[in-house]
Design a protein around this motif. Structure first.
Motif, mmCIF file in Angstrom:
data_model
loop_
_atom_site.group_PDB
_atom_site.id
_atom_site.type_symbol
_atom_site.label_atom_id
_atom_site.label_comp_id
_atom_site.label_asym_id
_atom_site.label_seq_id
_atom_site.Cartn_x
_atom_site.Cartn_y
_atom_site.Cartn_z
ATOM 1 N N ALA A 45 -4.497 -1.716 1.423
ATOM 2 C CA ALA A 45 -4.307 -0.363 0.898
ATOM 3 C C ALA A 45 -2.958 0.201 1.318
ATOM 4 N N GLY A 46 -2.567 -0.066 2.582
ATOM 5 C CA GLY A 46 -1.286 0.429 3.081
ATOM 6 C C GLY A 46 -0.108 -0.143 2.316
ATOM 7 N N CYS A 47 -0.203 -1.412 1.955
ATOM 8 C CA CYS A 47 0.861 -2.077 1.204
ATOM 9 C C CYS A 47 1.025 -1.443 -0.176
ATOM 10 N N PHE A 48 -0.095 -1.235 -0.861
ATOM 11 C CA PHE A 48 -0.015 -0.665 -2.199
ATOM 12 C C PHE A 48 0.369 0.815 -2.161
ATOM 13 N N PHE A 49 -0.001 1.500 -1.088
ATOM 14 C CA PHE A 49 0.434 2.889 -0.954
ATOM 15 C C PHE A 49 1.937 2.946 -0.724
#
Length: 317
Positions: A95-99
């Motif tokens: 999720a952090g990567c896509f955010f």
């Protein structure tokens, strides 16, 4: 962001600069210095524009927004990159990567729309000076800024959200210095042609529409300046938009270098990473330098508010 059962891992590993591992300490200090200078320069512009009443004009209102976007871009990328270079924590959650990916694309798009808005401000100031205060009032400034931010942050949502549902099962190593859209979706084992086409279409909208608007604005500006009767008037008119023109040239020249450089096969992988990060790393630093070094009002604000003795005296009174 990903509920797909096909994903076999919950985090990515950011490799950074694969071919420059022996220089990671040098890279760390280089990016740390870049981060501190960029952070300081943009924070100072935010401060100067907020506290100096002479800078409470539409041009500086848009500059304040540009500095805020530059600040957000820097914070979104470099702190995590410093962790990677120190090998403290090279992983980032799915999720952090896509955010991070979404945030970088959204901020970058907002900046391009804002550059176009600033071109419109200069167009009205030079071509329609008598109507400037009526056309570009505080309500218009807020409305333009709101549209810029909304367009920048709404347009990438669909493409990023769809990409988050791709099946990632082969490798979780991102051979890049941050979560770049094309690099990440390339890790999927399925066909990503639709996603790349969608990203290309989005890029065309975000890059070329503002660019065409900027070209139109400066065409009208040049025609208007040529019609001025005196050389002094022409010089004054050009000086009003020189800083913005330099920012525009840097934005689109760096974009052109990125587009051309990434298609030259002889360029090494690490060189491609540096070229790809040109907009993200250098633009947030160059923008405040252009506006502070070439702008007398900004120089005066710097002298006034960076003078500790003056601040002390004002505090006493």
């Amino acid at each position: 962001m990903n509920n797909s059962k096909a994903a076999s891992f919950t985090e990515f590993e950011i490799v950074g600069f694969p071919g420059l591992q022996e220089y990671k300490t040098l890279l760390f200090f280089g990016f740390l210095i870049l981060f501190l200078i960029t952070l300081t320069a943009n924070l100072l512009i935010l401060f100067f524009v907020a506290v100096d009443h002479r800078l409470h004009t539409p041009m500086y209102f848009f500059l304040w927004n540009l500095s805020l976007l530059d600040l957000l871009m820097t914070i979104a990328i470099i702190p995590k990159l410093l962790e990677v270079l120190l090998e403290m924590n090279k992983t980032i959650s799915f999720a952090g990567c896509f955010f991070q990916m979404y945030f970088i694309v959204a901020v970058g798009g907002s900046e391009l729309f804002l550059v176009a808005a600033m071109a419109y401000d200069r167009y009205v100031a030079i071509v329609k000076p008598l109507q400037y205060n009526v056309i570009i009032d505080i309500k218009a400034c807020i409305a333009i800024a709101a549209i810029v931010w909304l367009l920048g942050f709404l347009l990438p949502i669909v493409s990023i959200a769809l990409a988050s549902y791709l099946p990632f099962c082969a490798s979780n190593k991102i051979l890049y210095c941050f979560c770049d859209y094309l690099v990440v979706i390339a890790l999927s084992y399925t066909d990503v042609t639709l996603h790349t086409d969608l990203a290309l279409g989005l890029a065309m909208v975000v890059v070329f529409i503002p660019f065409l608007f900027v070209l139109w604005s400066y065409y009208r500006i040049v025609i208007s300046v040529i019609r001025l009767k005196t050389t002094a008037s022409q010089r004054k008119a050009f000086s009003m938009c020189s800083s913005h023109l330099l920012v525009v040239l840097f934005y689109y020249l760096s974009t052109a270098v990125l587009y051309i450089g990434l298609r030259i096969e002889s360029i090494s992988y690490d060189e491609r990473i540096f070229i790809g990060g040109l907009n993200c790393f250098l633009t947030p630093l160059v923008n405040p330098l252009i506006y502070t070094l070439r702008n007398e009002q900004m120089k005066e604000a710097a002298k006034k508010y960076l003078d500790v003795y003056t601040l002390f005296r004002q505090g006493l009174h």
